[in-house]
Design a protein around this motif. Structure first.
Motif, PDB file in Angstrom:
ATOM      1  N   ILE A   9       0.186  -1.017  -0.156  1.00  0.00           N
ATOM      2  CA  ILE A   9      -0.457   0.479   0.270  1.00  0.00           C
ATOM      3  C   ILE A   9       1.157   1.220  -0.237  1.00  0.00           C
ATOM      4  N   GLU A  10       0.549   1.779  -0.533  1.00  0.00           N
ATOM      5  CA  GLU A  10       1.961   3.071  -1.191  1.00  0.00           C
ATOM      6  C   GLU A  10       1.402   3.788  -3.116  1.00  0.00           C
ATOM      7  N   ASP A  11       1.666   5.275  -2.292  1.00  0.00           N
ATOM      8  CA  ASP A  11       0.993   5.767  -3.210  1.00  0.00           C
ATOM      9  C   ASP A  11       2.277   6.119  -4.256  1.00  0.00           C
ATOM     10  N   GLU A  12       3.114   5.802  -3.749  1.00  0.00           N
ATOM     11  CA  GLU A  12       4.919   6.688  -4.760  1.00  0.00           C
ATOM     12  C   GLU A  12       4.561   5.678  -5.861  1.00  0.00           C
ATOM     13  N   LEU A  53       3.114  -0.859   4.432  1.00  0.00           N
ATOM     14  CA  LEU A  53       2.259   0.216   4.797  1.00  0.00           C
ATOM     15  C   LEU A  53       2.770   1.506   4.993  1.00  0.00           C
ATOM     16  N   ASP A  54       2.777   2.076   3.843  1.00  0.00           N
ATOM     17  CA  ASP A  54       3.322   3.275   3.497  1.00  0.00           C
ATOM     18  C   ASP A  54       2.477   4.473   4.547  1.00  0.00           C
ATOM     19  N   ILE A  55       2.823   5.531   5.190  1.00  0.00           N
ATOM     20  CA  ILE A  55       2.046   6.868   6.296  1.00  0.00           C
ATOM     21  C   ILE A  55       1.487   7.352   5.362  1.00  0.00           C
ATOM     22  N   MET A  56       1.917   8.019   4.662  1.00  0.00           N
ATOM     23  CA  MET A  56       1.401   9.270   4.157  1.00  0.00           C
ATOM     24  C   MET A  56       0.538   8.750   2.394  1.00  0.00           C
ATOM     25  N   LEU A  57      -0.408   8.316   3.381  1.00  0.00           N
ATOM     26  CA  LEU A  57      -1.653   7.678   1.989  1.00  0.00           C
ATOM     27  C   LEU A  57      -2.562   8.804   1.892  1.00  0.00           C
TER      28      LEU A  57
HETATM   29 CA    CA Z   1       2.933   8.770   0.708  1.00  0.00          CA
END
Ligand code: CA
Length: 230
Positions: A9-12, A53-57
């Motif tokens: 789960i990562e937005d980059e 799991l990325d933190i800033m999502l």
């Molecule tokens: Ca992020």
């Protein structure tokens, strides 16, 4: 054994895809979500073996996702963070993640951590938890979800189908099954193969059990086979 799956789960997107590639090369199944909502949905849908799991999502942040997962599951979670200050905060909150990695990190190192967590989790599962799908019969202990059968502490090397055959017997101790009944119950009518494979499988399973001096699968002449501990 079934392929283990890692949910990223990562937005980059680029980072997520690179990690996915590394994990696929190592033989893992990979699913990628680019925001917290989608991540949580995938989690509930595919029940991955581990979560990165990325933190800033977007939509739902990583900490909330972690908390939500922990309400129902002990699946290992490795948190990814952009800055170490952010990480300190997350650790101090004690939201139940198993590990924390600060960007930038080496994909190879992360893959090594993934492997270590999966191994550890599997061990815990086999040794202590997961009694819900445990079946004990004689010297054998079956873990149906992971297709593992143990004699004392040793895992018997069975193929998936061999496991299914042995597990079927173990679930119906002392009950006699004809080859036809076994074939219908274990292979089903839609699978390729024929009834003669039943005898082949029984023979192979017996050989593997014999290594441990176990002869639970008996031939009942003219009728079929049964599993009996005595
Ligand atoms: Ca992020």
């Amino acid at each position: 054994m079934e392929k283990q799956t890692v949910l990223i789960i990562e937005d980059e997107k680029e980072l997520a895809e690179i990690l996915g590639d590394y994990l696929e090369v190592e033989g893992y199944g990979v699913k990628i979500a680019f925001d917290g909502d989608a991540g949580l949905n995938y989690f509930n849908e595919i029940h991955p073996n581990l979560v990165l799991l990325d933190i800033m999502l977007p939509k739902l942040d990583g900490m909330s996702v972690c908390k939500r997962i922990r309400e129902t599951s002990e699946t290992p979670i490795i948190m990814l963070s952009a800055k170490s200050g952010e990480m300190d905060k997350v650790i101090s909150l004690g939201i139940g993640a198993d590990d924390y990695v600060t960007k930038p990190f080496s994909p190879l190192e992360l893959v090594a951590r993934v492997k270590a967590h999966l191994r550890r989790y599997e061990k815990i599962n086999l040794n202590t938890k997961s009694t819900r799908n445990e079946l004990k019969i004689g010297k054998l202990t079956f873990y149906k979800e992971s297709y593992v059968v143990l004699v004392n502490e040793d895992e018997i090397e069975l193929t998936t189908k061999e496991f299914e055959v042995l597990y079927f017997f173990a679930s119906h101790p002392n009950q006699v099954f004809s080859k036809e009944q076994l074939y219908e119950n274990i292979w089903g009518m839609n699978e390729f193969g024929d009834i003669s494979s039943v005898a082949v499988y029984v023979k192979r399973i017996r050989e593997k059990l014999n290594i441990y001096n176990i002869d639970y699968i008996k031939t009942v002449w003219g009728a079929g086979y049964k599993l009996s501990v005595s």
